[in-house]
Design a protein around this motif. Structure first.
Motif, short mmCIF file in Angstrom:
data_model
loop_
_atom_site.label_atom_id
_atom_site.label_comp_id
_atom_site.label_asym_id
_atom_site.label_seq_id
_atom_site.Cartn_x
_atom_site.Cartn_y
_atom_site.Cartn_z
N ALA A 103 0.81 -1.22 0.00
CA ALA A 103 0.00 0.00 0.00
C ALA A 103 0.85 1.27 0.00
N GLY A 104 2.18 1.12 0.10
CA GLY A 104 3.04 2.29 0.13
C GLY A 104 2.96 3.06 1.42
N ARG A 105 2.65 2.38 2.50
CA ARG A 105 2.54 3.02 3.81
C ARG A 105 3.83 2.83 4.59
N GLN A 106 4.23 3.88 5.28
CA GLN A 106 5.41 3.81 6.14
C GLN A 106 4.98 3.33 7.52
N LEU A 107 5.71 2.38 8.08
CA LEU A 107 5.42 1.92 9.44
C LEU A 107 6.27 2.72 10.44
N HIS A 108 5.66 3.03 11.55
CA HIS A 108 6.31 3.80 12.61
C HIS A 108 6.72 2.86 13.74
N PRO A 109 7.74 3.24 14.48
CA PRO A 109 8.18 2.40 15.60
C PRO A 109 7.17 2.41 16.74
N ILE A 110 7.16 1.31 17.46
CA ILE A 110 6.38 1.24 18.70
C ILE A 110 7.31 1.72 19.80
N VAL A 111 6.95 2.80 20.44
CA VAL A 111 7.78 3.39 21.48
C VAL A 111 7.20 3.02 22.83
N ALA A 112 8.05 2.46 23.70
CA ALA A 112 7.58 2.11 25.05
C ALA A 112 7.17 3.37 25.79
N ARG A 113 6.06 3.27 26.48
CA ARG A 113 5.57 4.44 27.22
C ARG A 113 5.87 4.34 28.68
#
Length: 68
Positions: A58-68
């Motif tokens: 789909a041409g989508r960029q994935l973002h990192p999962i950042v620990a909260r």
């Protein structure tokens, strides 16, 4: 792509796709979005590899999962 867990629930989809929950729900209903691999008490879960493949196609960029 990223360093993600092997499965993702809705909360993680929202984060890595960088979209609102309501937009992800729209994608589930209208796009060739991968089917969940199971439905648990937390809701539907998806295989990370399926989401990564979808994002590439789909041409989508994935973002990192950042620990909260």
């Amino acid at each position: 792509m990223g360093d993600y867990p092997p499965v993702l629930a809705m909360a993680e989809l929202v984060i890595i796709l960088g979209l609102s929950r309501s937009r992800v729900v729209q994608l589930l209903e209208t796009d060739p979005f991968p089917d969940p691999i199971a439905t648990l008490t937390v809701g539907r879960i998806w295989a990370t590899k399926d989401i990564e493949a979808y994002a590439r196609k789909a041409g989508r960029q994935l973002h990192p999962i950042v620990a909260r």
